[in-house]
Design an enzyme around this catalytic site. Structure first.
Site, short mmCIF file in Angstrom:
data_model
loop_
_atom_site.label_atom_id
_atom_site.label_comp_id
_atom_site.label_asym_id
_atom_site.label_seq_id
_atom_site.Cartn_x
_atom_site.Cartn_y
_atom_site.Cartn_z
N ASP A 22 -37.51 -42.12 33.68
CA ASP A 22 -36.82 -43.34 33.24
C ASP A 22 -37.61 -44.61 33.56
O ASP A 22 -37.30 -45.67 33.00
CB ASP A 22 -35.44 -43.44 33.89
CG ASP A 22 -34.55 -42.26 33.56
OD1 ASP A 22 -34.80 -41.60 32.53
OD2 ASP A 22 -33.61 -41.99 34.33
N MET A 77 -33.51 -40.21 26.55
CA MET A 77 -32.97 -40.38 27.89
C MET A 77 -33.28 -41.78 28.43
O MET A 77 -33.91 -42.59 27.76
CB MET A 77 -33.53 -39.31 28.81
CG MET A 77 -32.93 -37.93 28.61
SD MET A 77 -33.60 -36.72 29.77
CE MET A 77 -32.38 -35.42 29.60
#
Length: 342
Positions: A127, A169
């Site tokens: 991330d 994501m």
């Protein structure tokens, strides 16, 4: 000195490269004995460990995942968990611990360091949302995988004259969506930091079809519409750190676009594909450098620190710098990218 190593949280390309670097330099340069704790914080909590020498690390550089296993175990959510970890480290003769993980894993490491445990942290997450470091390893691989998928989807979108919504994501940070969207030539990118207007998205879709161009929309799993509503997708389930499971925004967005515009729309959810498989050369390079510096920090007794990339240099920063604040896409960075979307 006997040094423990663990990998916690979601698996991530490059974890094995860190382990390999820590072991090779730890054994050959510092003369340390390394042990690998299995399955994140569950390992020191339950005394689950294995020998970790040069032989055990042969051939793991290009492998995804982690040879030590991982979990989302939170010892601070278990009664007596912290005391059990301290007792097991002492019983195992482990004088220092290298924790490789993201926000949650390093959050536990930060608290343990405050309690006197000798911990050094290595930041990892696809991330890229850890503050204190310019990039985390795993991010580059995830972006490359998402970009390749977008490249492939352009042709099928054009062939069938349909809208394709690509869900990636990122939880509450839109770095993967923004970087892959720009690299893949997406028509629009929707991120958690900037709530989107579904009417504006649909108007953009109509405009793209008027120019005989089938739009690709990249949406981060944590993105939400301005007016809230049931397009905010969470399952309601929570992990040991209190996080809900995100996902499904792509399907709902595609359905809403089709309903409002009459244009055929389909969602593609990349999911765990972004986390698996062979790490890119950049992620192997960054993970290796993190590992080399982490074992040096142990040798120097510089505990309570995290390795960080600043420019091209690897530096040591306090653990709290990596976990205190979530690193998100700024208004300026998102606005700058808008020239490509429209």
């Amino acid at each position: 000195m006997r040094v423990g190593v663990l990998t916690g949280g979601g698996d991530c390309p490059g974890l094995n490269a860190v382990i390999r670097a820590v072991v090779r330099k730890g054994v050959t340069r510092h003369g340390f004995e390394l042990v690998g704790y299995r399955d994140g914080w569950k390992g020191p909590l339950e005394g689950l460990h294995r020998p970790l020498g040069i032989e055990e690390c042969r051939g793991i550089l290009p492998r995804g995942g982690t040879i030590l296993g991982s979990s989302r175990t939170n010892p601070f959510a278990i009664e007596g968990g912290v005391e059990q970890i301290q007792a097991n480290l002492a019983a195992d003769g482990v004088e220092a611990l290298i924790a490789i993980g993201g926000e949650d894993t390093l959050g536990v490491a930060t608290k343990l360091a405050d309690l006197g445990v000798h911990v050094v942290g290595v930041p990892k997450t696809i991330d890229n949302d850890l503050s204190g470091t310019d990039f985390t390893f795993g991010f580059d691989t995830a972006v490359n995988i998402a970009t390749e998928a977008i490249d492939r989807l352009h042709t099928t979108a054009e062939s069938h004259h349909r809208v394709l919504v690509v869900e990636v994501m990122g939880r509450h940070a839109g770095w993967i969506a923004l970087h892959s969207g720009i690299a893949g030539g997406a028509s629009a990118v929707l991120i958690p930091e900037q709530p989107f207007d579904i009417e504006a998205v649909c108007a953009h879709v109509e405009t793209r079809f008027e120019s005989e161009y089938a739009p690709i929309i990249v949406v981060s799993e944590g993105a939400t519409p301005i007016d809230g509503g049931d397009m905010t997708l969470v399952s309601g389930e929570k992990d040991a750190f209190g996080h809900v499971r995100l996902g499904g925004i792509g399907d709902r967005l595609a359905g809403e676009i089709e309903r409002r515009t009459g244009k055929e729309a389909r969602a593609v959810v990349l999911g765990h594909i972004q986390r698996g498989g062979t790490p890119t050369a950049f992620d192997r390079w960054l993970a290796t450098r993190f590992g080399l510096q982490a074992i040096d920090a142990v040798a120097d007794g510089d505990f309570g620190t995290m390795m960080a990339l600043r420019g091209t240099a690897i530096v040591r920063v306090p653990l709290i710098e990596g976990t205190g604040t979530l690193k998100v896409v700024s208004d300026e960075e998102y606005a700058e990218a808008q020239v490509f979307f429209g």
